[in-house]
Design an enzyme around this catalytic site. Structure first.
Site, short mmCIF file in Angstrom:
data_model
loop_
_atom_site.label_atom_id
_atom_site.label_comp_id
_atom_site.label_asym_id
_atom_site.label_seq_id
_atom_site.Cartn_x
_atom_site.Cartn_y
_atom_site.Cartn_z
N SER A 216 -7.50 0.15 0.68
CA SER A 216 -7.84 1.15 1.60
C SER A 216 -7.14 2.33 1.50
O SER A 216 -5.95 2.12 2.19
CB SER A 216 -7.98 0.56 2.94
OG SER A 216 -8.54 1.57 4.02
N HIS B 50 -4.24 -4.47 0.09
CA HIS B 50 -4.17 -5.18 1.33
C HIS B 50 -4.42 -6.54 1.51
O HIS B 50 -5.35 -7.08 2.13
CB HIS B 50 -4.72 -4.43 2.37
CG HIS B 50 -4.12 -3.19 2.86
ND1 HIS B 50 -3.11 -2.95 3.89
CD2 HIS B 50 -4.49 -1.77 2.49
CE1 HIS B 50 -2.66 -1.82 3.93
NE2 HIS B 50 -3.54 -0.99 3.24
N CYS C 132 0.81 -1.29 -0.08
CA CYS C 132 0.05 -0.04 -0.03
C CYS C 132 0.81 1.50 0.17
O CYS C 132 1.60 1.54 -0.89
CB CYS C 132 -1.10 0.13 1.18
SG CYS C 132 -2.53 1.20 0.84
N ARG D 181 -14.34 3.26 12.33
CA ARG D 181 -13.75 4.18 12.77
C ARG D 181 -13.91 5.56 11.94
O ARG D 181 -13.80 6.63 12.76
CB ARG D 181 -12.19 3.83 12.78
CG ARG D 181 -11.18 4.79 13.15
CD ARG D 181 -9.86 4.42 12.30
NE ARG D 181 -9.93 4.53 10.87
CZ ARG D 181 -9.26 4.01 10.03
NH1 ARG D 181 -8.15 3.31 10.38
NH2 ARG D 181 -9.16 4.11 8.63
N GLU E 121 -3.31 -8.77 2.88
CA GLU E 121 -3.07 -9.31 4.31
C GLU E 121 -4.29 -9.13 5.45
O GLU E 121 -4.27 -9.70 6.34
CB GLU E 121 -1.69 -8.74 4.90
CG GLU E 121 -1.84 -7.48 5.41
CD GLU E 121 -1.87 -6.21 4.62
OE1 GLU E 121 -1.77 -5.12 5.07
OE2 GLU E 121 -1.82 -6.55 3.30
N LYS F 296 -12.10 8.20 -1.05
CA LYS F 296 -11.38 7.02 -0.59
C LYS F 296 -11.74 5.69 -1.37
O LYS F 296 -12.90 5.61 -1.50
CB LYS F 296 -11.80 6.80 0.76
CG LYS F 296 -10.75 5.69 1.54
CD LYS F 296 -11.03 5.33 3.08
CE LYS F 296 -10.11 4.45 3.61
NZ LYS F 296 -10.20 4.33 5.02
#
Length: 312
Positions: free
Chosen positions: A192, A234, A142, A248, A236, A163
């Site tokens: 992300s 991502h 990323c 969040r 992972e 985003k």
């Protein structure tokens, strides 16, 4: 692959429950093999979660792996205890005289900043420069991928209108390249981030191969010398990571969309389903096998006359 981490590390209990083969220093010392030595520069804010995510993927092939976690000296982490960092992490000055078979540089939630404005940019540049001679293969994730493309190849990032958050389709461009051996033609991966990179600049660069592209833009990029692997998303991530990030952001009052193609029926009240796990394991397995194990010198750990850090 048994991964060698300290007995006291919190990630160990989680990995034991998942039946991930974890080995401590005492048992590792009894095995007469040459383990791989992997350095992980963890720039993510919730470091303990990232530790588990990466260790899970590194513990899935037949060889022993020694893990060293690295933190920045020029940055104070706010979401992890000082005692955790002091007990389980090294600094660059601790490891710069050593050689490693592989290095992972994680993402960081700082893509809104120009690279030069990141308070640890000079230290990160020093690590990336050091890796040219001291590491066999480097995986960048990323923001770490964007930093590598900028530092090593002069390719900058640009801000997105909103985003990029969700799980997106990607297409493999060349199945002959070992990193994607066994991949489906189309596979899914989480993203992300607020920034991206130019397809054209990747295509036009003589030292790079755009190995996978998709709905969220370029995804897998590999240097032609196979030294650097850049992953813009991502793989992972845990099943619930995007949901946690979404909650969040909502609590922060951000104008944020529900992660795309993630929740069933795009309903944030439903439990997300993991659709990328198999390719996550395959990518890390291919990296360790083809770009680390089969490329690193057997005598790597004897290029210098000192021991590896005691945290290994």
């Amino acid at each position: 692959m048994p991964i060698n981490i300290p007995k006291e590390m919190p990630a160990r209990e989680i990995l034991d429950k998942e039946k991930i083969f974890v080995m401590d220093e005492e048992r590792a010392s009894t095995q007469d093999i040459r383990p791989l030595n992997i350095l992980i520069l963890n720039l993510m804010p919730e470091k303990e979660k990232t530790e588990v995510q990466l260790l899970r993927l590194l513990g899935n092939t037949p060889l022993q792996v020694n893990i060293t976690f690295l933190r920045m000296e020029t940055h104070q982490s706010k979401n992890v205890s000082k005692s955790h960092l002091e007990q389980f992490y090294q600094t660059f000055s601790d490891v710069e005289k050593y050689y490693f078979d592989g290095l992972i540089i994680t993402g960081a939630p700082i893509e809104h900043l120009p690279f030069e404005k990141v308070n640890y940019w000079e230290e990160l540049k020093a690590i990336m420069e050091w890796s040219k001679e001291h590491v066999t293969s480097v995986m960048h994730i990323c923001w770490g991928a964007q930093a590598a493309l900028f530092y090593h190849y002069g390719i900058g990032k640009f801000e997105l209108p909103s985003k990029c958050s969700g799980v997106y389709k990607h297409k493999v461009s060349d199945h002959k390249i070992k990193l994607v051996r066994g991949f489906d033609d189309i596979f899914l991966a989480p993203h992300s981030r607020y920034t991206s990179i130019s397809r054209k600049e990747i295509h036009d660069h003589p030292e790079l191969i755009l190995l996978s592209d998709g709905e969220a833009g370029p995804f897998l990029i590999i240097s032609k010398d196979e030294k650097h692997i850049m992953i813009t998303g991502h793989l992972e991530y845990d099943t619930d990571t995007l949901a946690t990030e979404y909650e969040r952001d909502i609590k922060k009052g951000l104008d944020i969309r529900v992660p795309e193609n993630y929740f069933p029926n795009n309903n944030a009240n439903e439990e997300p389903v993991n659709t990328w796990r198999s390719h996550s394991h395959l990518l890390f397995s291919n990296w360790l096998n083809y770009y680390v194990y089969q490329e690193t010198p057997y005598e790597q750990d004897r290029k210098i006359k000192v021991e590896y850090p005691t945290s290994l």
